[in-house]
Design a protein around this motif. Structure first.
Motif, short mmCIF file in Angstrom:
data_model
loop_
_atom_site.label_atom_id
_atom_site.label_comp_id
_atom_site.label_asym_id
_atom_site.label_seq_id
_atom_site.Cartn_x
_atom_site.Cartn_y
_atom_site.Cartn_z
N GLU A 147 0.81 -1.22 0.00
CA GLU A 147 0.00 0.00 0.00
C GLU A 147 0.85 1.27 0.00
O GLU A 147 0.41 2.31 -0.49
N LYS A 148 2.07 1.20 0.54
CA LYS A 148 2.93 2.38 0.64
C LYS A 148 3.80 2.62 -0.59
O LYS A 148 4.40 3.68 -0.72
N GLN A 149 3.88 1.66 -1.49
CA GLN A 149 4.76 1.78 -2.64
C GLN A 149 4.18 2.71 -3.71
O GLN A 149 2.99 2.70 -3.97
N GLU A 150 5.06 3.49 -4.29
CA GLU A 150 4.68 4.40 -5.40
C GLU A 150 5.06 3.70 -6.71
O GLU A 150 6.08 4.00 -7.30
N THR A 151 4.24 2.77 -7.12
CA THR A 151 4.51 1.98 -8.32
C THR A 151 3.49 2.34 -9.38
O THR A 151 2.29 2.34 -9.11
N PRO A 152 3.96 2.64 -10.60
CA PRO A 152 3.00 2.98 -11.66
C PRO A 152 2.11 1.78 -12.04
O PRO A 152 2.53 0.63 -11.94
N SER A 153 0.91 2.09 -12.44
CA SER A 153 -0.05 1.06 -12.84
C SER A 153 0.22 0.62 -14.28
O SER A 153 0.58 1.43 -15.12
N VAL A 154 0.04 -0.66 -14.52
CA VAL A 154 0.11 -1.19 -15.88
C VAL A 154 -1.28 -1.62 -16.30
O VAL A 154 -2.14 -1.89 -15.46
N THR A 155 -1.50 -1.67 -17.60
CA THR A 155 -2.80 -2.07 -18.13
C THR A 155 -2.79 -3.56 -18.41
O THR A 155 -1.84 -4.09 -18.98
N PHE A 156 -3.86 -4.22 -17.99
CA PHE A 156 -4.01 -5.66 -18.24
C PHE A 156 -5.40 -5.88 -18.80
O PHE A 156 -6.39 -5.47 -18.19
N GLU A 157 -5.47 -6.53 -19.94
CA GLU A 157 -6.76 -6.86 -20.55
C GLU A 157 -7.30 -8.12 -19.88
O GLU A 157 -6.61 -9.12 -19.82
N GLY A 158 -8.49 -8.05 -19.36
CA GLY A 158 -9.09 -9.21 -18.71
C GLY A 158 -9.38 -8.94 -17.26
O GLY A 158 -9.08 -7.87 -16.73
N ASP A 159 -9.97 -9.93 -16.62
CA ASP A 159 -10.33 -9.81 -15.21
C ASP A 159 -9.10 -9.94 -14.33
O ASP A 159 -8.21 -10.75 -14.59
N VAL A 160 -9.05 -9.12 -13.29
CA VAL A 160 -8.00 -9.24 -12.28
C VAL A 160 -8.69 -9.73 -11.02
O VAL A 160 -9.38 -8.98 -10.33
N ALA A 161 -8.54 -11.01 -10.75
CA ALA A 161 -9.20 -11.66 -9.61
C ALA A 161 -8.28 -12.73 -9.06
O ALA A 161 -7.31 -13.12 -9.71
N VAL A 162 -8.59 -13.21 -7.87
CA VAL A 162 -7.81 -14.29 -7.27
C VAL A 162 -7.75 -15.46 -8.26
O VAL A 162 -8.77 -15.87 -8.80
#
Length: 95
Positions: free
Chosen positions: A37-52
């Motif tokens: 939660e504290k990391q300043e990491t840029p977001s990447v785009t992923f096509e599809g569902d992001v779930a467990v």
């Protein structure tokens, strides 16, 4: 008729076992979540569902967590996600 009843019961029991196997929960240490939660990491785009259970391809960089070799993370589609670095699968979507 007896064969049909037995087959239906077998199918029900086998599906019930499969559903149970998929509900396994991984207990993630609180310090792992706090670190991510504290990391300043840029977001990447992923096509599809992001779930467990979602597996990320090699093109998605998984970041290491110091002193936590069983956990990695990535920020995907603006969500912080804990990942098993060995299998590249999602363990938990944090936010």
């Amino acid at each position: 008729m007896k064969i049909l009843v037995i087959s239906a019961a077998s199918l029900f029991l086998s599906l019930g076992g499969a559903a149970f196997a998929q509900t396994t929960t991984v207990v993630v240490p609180g310090e792992v979540r706090t670190y991510v939660e504290k990391q300043e990491t840029p977001s990447v785009t992923f096509e599809g569902d992001v779930a467990v259970g979602t597996a990320f391809p090699d093109t998605v960089e998984i970041h290491k967590i110091p002193d936590q070799p069983d956990y990695g993370y990535v920020v995907v589609n603006k969500k912080r996600v804990l990942v098993n670095p060995k299998t590249r699968t999602v363990i938990e979507v944090i936010k």
